[in-house]
Write a protein that holds these residues in place. Structure first.
Motif, mmCIF file in Angstrom:
data_model
loop_
_atom_site.group_PDB
_atom_site.id
_atom_site.type_symbol
_atom_site.label_atom_id
_atom_site.label_comp_id
_atom_site.label_asym_id
_atom_site.label_seq_id
_atom_site.Cartn_x
_atom_site.Cartn_y
_atom_site.Cartn_z
ATOM 1 N N SER B 383 0.651 -1.490 0.240
ATOM 2 C CA SER B 383 0.245 -0.027 -0.333
ATOM 3 C C SER B 383 0.797 0.887 -0.200
ATOM 4 O O SER B 383 0.500 2.395 -0.197
ATOM 5 C CB SER B 383 -0.616 -0.399 0.929
ATOM 6 O OG SER B 383 -0.234 -0.313 2.195
ATOM 7 N N GLY B 384 1.918 0.894 0.456
ATOM 8 C CA GLY B 384 3.145 2.301 0.703
ATOM 9 C C GLY B 384 3.161 2.758 -0.593
ATOM 10 O O GLY B 384 3.455 3.281 -1.174
ATOM 11 N N PHE B 385 3.145 1.299 -1.195
ATOM 12 C CA PHE B 385 4.145 2.240 -2.732
ATOM 13 C C PHE B 385 2.869 2.994 -3.805
ATOM 14 O O PHE B 385 2.974 3.846 -4.075
ATOM 15 C CB PHE B 385 4.107 0.473 -3.442
ATOM 16 C CG PHE B 385 4.521 1.236 -5.026
ATOM 17 C CD1 PHE B 385 5.503 1.682 -5.506
ATOM 18 C CD2 PHE B 385 3.522 0.812 -6.311
ATOM 19 C CE1 PHE B 385 5.684 1.969 -6.781
ATOM 20 C CE2 PHE B 385 3.884 0.884 -7.257
ATOM 21 C CZ PHE B 385 4.654 2.096 -8.277
ATOM 22 N N LEU B 386 1.686 2.313 -3.206
ATOM 23 C CA LEU B 386 0.319 2.913 -4.162
ATOM 24 C C LEU B 386 0.603 4.445 -3.684
ATOM 25 O O LEU B 386 0.119 5.303 -4.718
ATOM 26 C CB LEU B 386 -0.479 2.230 -4.236
ATOM 27 C CG LEU B 386 -0.557 1.026 -4.473
ATOM 28 C CD1 LEU B 386 -1.732 -0.257 -4.204
ATOM 29 C CD2 LEU B 386 -0.422 0.657 -5.872
ATOM 30 N N ALA B 387 0.360 4.357 -2.015
ATOM 31 C CA ALA B 387 0.341 5.822 -1.960
ATOM 32 C C ALA B 387 1.130 7.260 -1.784
ATOM 33 O O ALA B 387 1.022 8.451 -2.631
ATOM 34 C CB ALA B 387 0.594 5.610 -0.547
ATOM 35 N N LYS B 388 2.539 6.524 -2.308
ATOM 36 C CA LYS B 388 3.372 7.665 -2.750
ATOM 37 C C LYS B 388 3.774 7.926 -3.721
ATOM 38 O O LYS B 388 4.024 8.644 -3.999
ATOM 39 C CB LYS B 388 5.062 6.902 -2.482
ATOM 40 C CG LYS B 388 5.371 6.622 -1.176
ATOM 41 C CD LYS B 388 7.015 6.242 -0.601
ATOM 42 C CE LYS B 388 6.764 6.929 1.101
ATOM 43 N NZ LYS B 388 8.046 5.569 1.646
ATOM 44 N N PHE B 389 2.878 6.538 -5.207
ATOM 45 C CA PHE B 389 2.529 7.336 -6.557
ATOM 46 C C PHE B 389 2.242 7.803 -6.614
ATOM 47 O O PHE B 389 2.470 8.630 -7.713
ATOM 48 C CB PHE B 389 2.783 5.582 -7.259
ATOM 49 C CG PHE B 389 2.593 5.465 -8.444
ATOM 50 C CD1 PHE B 389 3.502 5.697 -9.859
ATOM 51 C CD2 PHE B 389 1.145 5.506 -8.958
ATOM 52 C CE1 PHE B 389 3.139 6.315 -10.077
ATOM 53 C CE2 PHE B 389 0.452 6.077 -10.439
ATOM 54 C CZ PHE B 389 1.841 5.837 -11.457
ATOM 55 N N ALA B 390 0.951 7.867 -6.245
ATOM 56 C CA ALA B 390 0.150 8.713 -5.822
ATOM 57 C C ALA B 390 0.236 9.873 -6.262
ATOM 58 O O ALA B 390 0.113 11.207 -6.564
ATOM 59 C CB ALA B 390 -1.326 8.535 -4.449
ATOM 60 N N LEU B 391 1.115 10.294 -4.993
ATOM 61 C CA LEU B 391 1.763 12.239 -4.434
ATOM 62 C C LEU B 391 2.436 12.096 -5.410
ATOM 63 O O LEU B 391 2.687 13.149 -5.560
ATOM 64 C CB LEU B 391 2.273 11.594 -2.950
ATOM 65 C CG LEU B 391 1.962 12.624 -2.343
ATOM 66 C CD1 LEU B 391 0.776 12.415 -1.864
ATOM 67 C CD2 LEU B 391 2.736 12.416 -0.792
ATOM 68 N N VAL B 392 3.539 11.718 -5.707
ATOM 69 C CA VAL B 392 4.672 11.386 -6.422
ATOM 70 C C VAL B 392 3.648 11.957 -8.354
ATOM 71 O O VAL B 392 3.349 13.089 -8.448
ATOM 72 C CB VAL B 392 5.438 10.581 -6.631
ATOM 73 C CG1 VAL B 392 6.385 10.781 -8.417
ATOM 74 C CG2 VAL B 392 5.864 10.130 -6.346
ATOM 75 N N ARG B 393 2.460 11.383 -8.120
ATOM 76 C CA ARG B 393 1.738 11.575 -9.440
ATOM 77 C C ARG B 393 1.425 12.885 -9.572
ATOM 78 O O ARG B 393 1.029 14.039 -9.804
ATOM 79 C CB ARG B 393 0.754 11.001 -9.913
ATOM 80 C CG ARG B 393 0.866 11.001 -11.330
ATOM 81 C CD ARG B 393 -0.135 9.687 -11.366
ATOM 82 N NE ARG B 393 -1.439 9.657 -10.777
ATOM 83 C CZ ARG B 393 -3.609 9.264 -11.296
ATOM 84 N NH1 ARG B 393 -2.940 8.454 -11.666
ATOM 85 N NH2 ARG B 393 -4.175 9.660 -10.170
ATOM 86 N N GLY B 394 1.092 13.272 -7.972
ATOM 87 C CA GLY B 394 0.723 14.972 -8.085
ATOM 88 C C GLY B 394 1.221 15.598 -7.439
ATOM 89 O O GLY B 394 1.389 17.312 -8.025
#
Lengths: 131, 494, 152
Positions: B383-394
């Motif tokens: 889940s941490g990857f998805l959270a960070k990925f979303a943040l980086v995309r933002g």
């Protein structure tokens, strides 16, 4: 709102902040009490104009009851906090014989380790020294 | 539905009062679990309703009309956070019961724990600033007691720092509430946005800064974090797990409300800079530490930085990422502290000098540590990857390249410090200083291990259900940005 | 603490009783006039502080069923049950109801459900004052765990 209320707030904040800097827990507790009163006076002084007590049946201009309700709640919370701080000070006194806040030992150890590494260069990493 | 909103606050409080009268330990445990599970059931019912209808559930205490009532508001963000908080507190309670420590046996532990739960729920549900302040005091007071319940020298020392700093935070917060009331004549979240917008720029900025400082101390952001790594490590493991997972996140939740509802989009550059420096400073602190609890405590700070960074970017995408990050981070961080608690219970120490060879002694414990640790560092597919990925995309879509760069570097450094714990505690020979070398670490601490396993399982569920959950986070963030909807929901509530 | 016999007599015989009555009066009048459970509780608490200063144990401790911790829990429970009760009849939490009944000899009496909330607050405040007096006012016996490391 009168200038004197604000002078009082300034004095209470100054005294309270000074006491909060002390190492003795009893003085810190006193500081919390004084600064809490400063905040309460601030809310009353800035929150509402002077007026009759807001009670059903009173005539004339009534004061806004909401800041008074806020301050009453803040006083109760302050009372609880002060009691807890006094308990902490009492407990500290039974353990150490004084009521002063102590240093953080682990923090000092880290500092010492850093100084050691600096002095000895980068070769003996503290982790390797200890294992 | 709206009548259920208040129950996650009321049930734990009633349980706390009941347990001051009933002082039998087994009865207290039963009452605690019953209270937490029934609150969880009601909170889930509200969440399901909010999820399905997309509405905002509002409860008016006292049934008063207009802006006289104390309102409890459960929108998407609040309802999901209450559910996550109750899941985490219930599993930590299971852990604490299995831990067999003197503080859980104290007749005050369970009542105070319930008060903490009630305070956390109230903070998430509060519909006005003053109610929020009261919620903060309830949860802080409970946390003071839990932190110092054993009353030994080390706890009193760190407890003092924690208490005094949080009192300063409370003073700043109540001052902010008082001044906001003086400037606008209201404390209700539904009335404030319009009236704050009408204030002169200088006044608005001053009030905003006061709120940011108060909640920033609570969330442990960059210049205001120093109390956290000092106080959390000395608390009993179960208490520090809840503090680490939930208390700082309450601060982040309040920052989200301030930045989206009260002062939408203002001072966002400041918030972003604070977020980026919090990330970096936190992880650097973690690398320099040599004690597991302290490393994990510094990680809290670093992770808070990610959420604040996302908040600073602003906009629907970044705020949805922040919400998702918040939901993922609470169980992950708590489960890491629980694993550390098992290690400390088994070996008697949390220092990396004294502990080693755990992977050989208990492979399952190693797995329980590895999953949340990798999730924290941001490994796919956790889940941490998805959270960070979303943040980086933002961040990339808002062209914040520096912040995104720092976020990626910090993520690598997080991995480095997790590897440090892994190498120190799990690899190598079984340390002779361990109290207990008979193996079967998890078998000895069955309920502690099952609590940890439940929570790790929960983080895996978040990873598996990331699709729908992220969609929900997006809807919650749209709801946050649509201030008009919040106002009309509160005003039209009966 | 207070050495004078006269003061002790005065507190024990007069102030305690009058103070208790005033506290009860203030608690009951609190619905539409200034007063209420918090103020009443504080007045009764002040009475106990006076007893303590006069060198006596606050009287409520003599009865084990009313030990301060139980009283605290009972008061909190009373207040919270009053808070939650309207939920069962379809109201909002903290909503208050007014019944009026006619008693023989006395006449019409209005009973307000929020009075019970006030009683709860009253008990909580009294219990807190007693707890402070017993835990901080006496040496030892307050915290069950002894210090784990040496007394410095």
């Amino acid at each position: 709102m009168s200038i004197w209320a604000f002078a009082l707030i300034a004095v209470l904040f100054a005294v309270g902040s000074y006491l909060l800097m002390e190492r003795s827990l009893t003085r810190v507790a006193l500081g919390v009490g004084v600064i809490g009163n400063g905040v309460n006076v601030l809310i009353i002084a800035s929150g509402s104009d002077a007026g009759e007590a807001p009670i059903i049946g009173r005539e004339g201009v009534l004061a806004d009851p909401l800041p008074q309700a806020l301050v009453l709640t803040a006083i109760v919370i302050g009372f609880a906090l002060l009691t807890f701080l006094m308990t902490l000070a009492w407990r500290n006194w039974t353990i150490t014989g004084n009521d002063e806040v102590e240093d953080d030992v682990e923090d000092r150890m880290i500092t010492r380790r850093a100084e050691q590494t600096e002095k000895l260069g980068d070769v003996p990493h503290p982790e390797d020294v200890q294992t | 539905m709206s009548s259920l909103v208040a129950l996650p606050i009321l049930i734990p409080l009633v349980a706390a009062a009941l347990m001051l009268v009933v002082r039998n330990l087994f009865a207290q445990r039963a009452i605690s679990f019953a209270a937490l599970l029934s609150s969880l059931a009601t909170a889930t019912a509200v969440l399901v309703d909010v999820w399905n209808t997309g509405d905002i559930a509002v409860s008016r205490l006292g049934g008063w009309p207009g802006s006289f009532a104390i309102t409890l508001v459960s929108d998407g963000l609040s309802s999901v956070l209450v559910v996550v908080a109750l899941v985490v507190t219930a599993t930590v309670l299971l852990f604490a019961v299995g831990q067999q420590t003197p503080d859980e046996h104290s007749p005050y532990y369970h009542p105070v724990y319930m008060a903490l739960v009630a305070g956390i729920s109230q903070a998430f549900l509060a519909g006005d600033l003053f109610n929020l302040f009261v919620a903060f005091e309830v949860l802080l007071m409970a946390s003071y007691v839990l932190l110092t319940l054993e009353g030994n020298r080390e706890q009193i020392r760190s407890g003092t720092t924690y208490v005094v700093l949080n009192i300063i935070e409370s003073v700043v917060l109540v001052m902010a509430v008082g001044l906001i009331f003086a400037a606008t004549g209201t404390v209700s979240f539904a009335e404030l946005p319009e009236r704050i917008a009408a204030l002169p720029d200088g006044v608005r900025m001053g009030l905003h800064l006061l709120l940011l400082i108060a909640f920033g101390i609570k969330a442990a952001v960059f210049p205001l974090f120093s109390w956290l790594p000092d106080s959390y490590p000395t608390a009993p493991s179960s208490a520090s797990a809840v503090f680490a997972g939930l208390l700082t996140k309450v601060g982040v939740y309040c920052l989200i409300r301030v930045q989206t509802l009260l002062f939408p989009g203002e001072l966002s550059n400041l918030v972003m800079v604070v977020g980026v420096s919090t990330m970096a400073i936190g992880v650097l602190g973690a690398i320099s530490q040599h004690d597991m609890k302290r490393i994990l405590s510094f990680h809290i700070i670093s992770q808070i930085g990610y959420m604040v960074f996302g908040l600073g970017i602003g906009g629907a995408v970044a705020i949805a990422a922040t919400i998702f990050y918040l939901i993922h981070h609470i169980p992950v961080k708590t489960s890491l502290f629980l694993v550390e608690g098992i290690i400390e219970r088994n070996t008697g120490s949390s220092s990396l000098d004294d502990v080693s060879g755990l992977a050989r002694k208990s492979p399952l414990l190693a797995v329980l540590f590895l999953i949340p640790a990798m999730s924290l560092a941001g490994f796919p597919p956790l889940s941490g990857f998805l959270a960070k990925f979303a943040l980086v995309r933002g961040g990339l879509s808002a062209e914040q390249y520096i912040g995104v760069g720092v976020a990626i570097v910090v993520s690598l450094l997080t991995l480095v410090s997790m590897v440090k714990i892994w190498v120190g505690a799990f690899w190598g020979e079984v340390a002779p200083s361990s109290l207990n070398n008979s193996g079967g670490v998890l078998r000895q601490h069955r309920s502690m291990a099952s609590a940890t396993a439940i929570l790790v399982g929960f983080t895996l569920v978040i990873a598996v259900a990331a699709g729908p959950l992220y969609e929900f986070a997006t809807r919650a963030s749209d709801q946050l940005l649509d201030i008009e909807r919040y106002i009309s929901a509160v005003r039209s509530a009966s | 603490m207070i050495k004078s016999k006269i003061l002790e007599e005065l507190i024990d015989r007069w102030l305690t009783k009058v103070g208790t009555l005033v506290a009860i009066f203030i608690t009951f009048r609190g619905h539409n006039a200034p007063g209420g459970g918090f103020a009443g509780g504080l007045i009764l608490g002040a009475v106990f502080v006076l007893q303590y200063l006069a060198g006596q144990q606050p009287t409520i401790r003599r009865k084990p069923i009313l030990n301060p911790e139980r009283l605290l829990g009972f008061g909190l429970l009373l207040a919270l049950v009053t808070t939650a009760a309207p939920l069962f009849v379809g109201g909002a939490p903290l909503e208050s109801y007014i019944w009026s009944i006619t008693l023989p000899q006395i006449g019409k009496v209005k009973i307000v459900s929020s009075t019970f909330f006030d009683f709860g607050v009253f008990f909580v405040v009294v219990a807190v004052v007693l707890l402070v007096l017993t835990f901080l006012g006496t040496r030892g016996g307050a915290i069950s765990h002894e210090p784990t490391d040496g007394v410095g």
